[in-house]
Design an enzyme around this catalytic site. Structure first.
Site, PDB file in Angstrom:
ATOM      1  CB  CYS A  12      18.906  67.590  11.592  1.00 26.59           C
ATOM      2  SG  CYS A  12      17.871  67.292  10.140  1.00 26.59           S
ATOM      3  CG  HIS A  85       9.317  65.772   4.378  1.00 32.81           C
ATOM      4  ND1 HIS A  85       9.559  66.372   3.167  1.00 32.81           N
ATOM      5  CD2 HIS A  85       9.680  66.664   5.321  1.00 32.81           C
ATOM      6  CE1 HIS A  85      10.034  67.577   3.366  1.00 32.81           C
ATOM      7  NE2 HIS A  85      10.133  67.786   4.655  1.00 32.81           N
ATOM      8  CD  GLU A 137       7.674  63.325  10.078  1.00 32.72           C
ATOM      9  OE1 GLU A 137       8.337  64.342   9.828  1.00 32.72           O
ATOM     10  OE2 GLU A 137       7.692  62.753  11.178  1.00 32.72           O
ATOM     11  CB  THR A 174      10.225  63.617  13.481  1.00 29.55           C
ATOM     12  OG1 THR A 174      10.038  64.193  12.185  1.00 29.55           O
ATOM     13  CG2 THR A 174      10.186  62.110  13.394  1.00 29.55           C
ATOM     14  CB  CYS A 202      13.915  63.783  15.429  1.00 25.50           C
ATOM     15  SG  CYS A 202      14.150  65.424  14.770  1.00 25.50           S
TER      16      CYS A 202
HETATM   17  S1  SF4 Z   1      13.192  63.826  11.437  1.00 23.12           S
HETATM   18 FE1  SF4 Z   1      14.571  65.196  12.562  1.00 23.12          FE
HETATM   19  S2  SF4 Z   1      16.625  64.472  12.007  1.00 23.12           S
HETATM   20 FE2  SF4 Z   1      15.191  63.640  10.493  1.00 23.12          FE
HETATM   21  S3  SF4 Z   1      15.170  65.121   8.805  1.00 23.12           S
HETATM   22 FE3  SF4 Z   1      13.453  65.635  10.162  1.00 23.12          FE
HETATM   23  S4  SF4 Z   1      14.310  67.174  11.550  1.00 23.12           S
HETATM   24 FE4  SF4 Z   1      16.049  66.139  10.601  1.00 23.12          FE
END
Ligand code: SF4
Length: 300
Positions: A12, A85, A137, A174, A202
């Site tokens: 991504c 993260h 995260e 996300t 996301c």
């Molecule tokens: S939040 Fe989504 S776009 Fe960002 S690193 Fe994680 S998976 Fe990838």
């Protein structure tokens, strides 16, 4: 047997940006010690690629990020990079204040959630955050304010300490699954009247999940390429299992067991956001060879 390469899959934007930052910092600082605080992204192949750039990853769940920073020898003028993260902003500030050169690879989508939560708290909201327990995260989000209520599954809802008469705002990690988000939100809506929601899964995680949900119904075996530590990769496996498709998480080619393919007609392959393209492609190439061999046998 047929093979379908499910799209979108793999890297991504957040991972591409984090990887580009590491390469840039390594290229511009060939003679300095560079430390990555936590895995840049959850994929062992990526960590090995990062080591080739002479960047050392320090990650120990038993030691706080602040203790990790303190363990680095400051006399050698080191550089630190914080993972994609997200990290407790106070730790990043601390690293800067003690004179380290700091780079922050936090994905912009995680940063946006952090900003939104701070804004909502400043506007008098109580926050409920849906995420994965002990994931970096979630930890970075929970570090923003001690009042944030954490929900990892529906069983946590009864443990929430919140004033139902005051404004409540709900958001999320996300990379959780679309199903998890809506299952929890459904119950929260019944329990609290004064509540606002924002789904912050996301786009990359959402699109990869939807691609598995909508994959061809004739697929009878799904391979998900990625690391067991990767939350978004695990969610892709959950999507396959929810569709009653035999699903395997493989981190690289050596994890493949060709017995899985006996009597299978249609294999689907996808990969997590942190899985290097070369890893997925190496598996695809071998599977295509295997299928050609099988078809050759059938023709004899
Ligand atoms: S939040 Fe989504 S776009 Fe960002 S690193 Fe994680 S998976 Fe990838």
């Amino acid at each position: 047997m047929k093979l379908t390469k499910i799209t979108p899959r793999g890297f991504c934007k957040g991972v591409v940006d984090a990887w580009a930052l590491c390469r840039k910092v390594a290229k511009e600082n060939p003679n300095r010690e560079i430390y990555l605080i936590g895995w840049l992204v959850h994929n062992k192949n990526m960590i090995e690629d990062i080591e080739k750039l002479s960047i050392k990853t320090i990650d120990d769940v038993h030691i706080s990020r602040e203790e990790i920073i303190n363990s680095i020898d400051k006399n050698k003028n080191p550089i630190v990079i914080f993972s994609a993260h997200g990290t407790n902003p106070k730790v990043i500030e601390y690293a800067r204040n003690i004179g380290l050169e700091v780079y922050d690879a936090t994905c912009v989508y995680v940063t946006n959630v952090q900003k939104l939560i701070k804004e909502k708290i400043n506007n008098g909201y109580q926050i409920i955050y849906i995420g994965v327990r002990n994931h970096p995260e979630s930890n970075s989000i929970l570090s923003l304010h001690s009042s944030i209520q954490f929900v990892s599954d529906i069983n946590d809802i009864d443990k929430i300490v919140i004033d139902p008469n005051n404004k409540i705002f709900v958001t999320n990690q996300t990379t959780i699954s679309i199903y998890e988000f809506y299952d929890i939100v459904k119950i929260l809506k019944i329990k609290y009247k004064n509540i606002e929601f924002k789904n912050d899964i996301c786009n990359a995680a959402k699109e990869r999940q939807e691609a598995v949900i909508n994959m061809d119904d004739t697929i009878d075996l799904l391979l998900v390429v990625g690391d067991k530590k990767s939350n978004n990769t695990n969610k892709l496996c959950q999507m396959g299992i929810k569709k009653n498709v035999e699903t395997y998480l493989v981190s690289n080619l050596s994890d493949i067991d060709y017995n899985w393919f006996i009597n299978k007609k249609h294999v689907g392959i996808t990969s997590g956001c942190s899985t290097p393209t070369w890893v997925t492609n190496s598996i695809i190439t071998k599977l295509e060879e295997y299928i050609r061999g099988q078809n050759g046998k059938n023709n004899c």
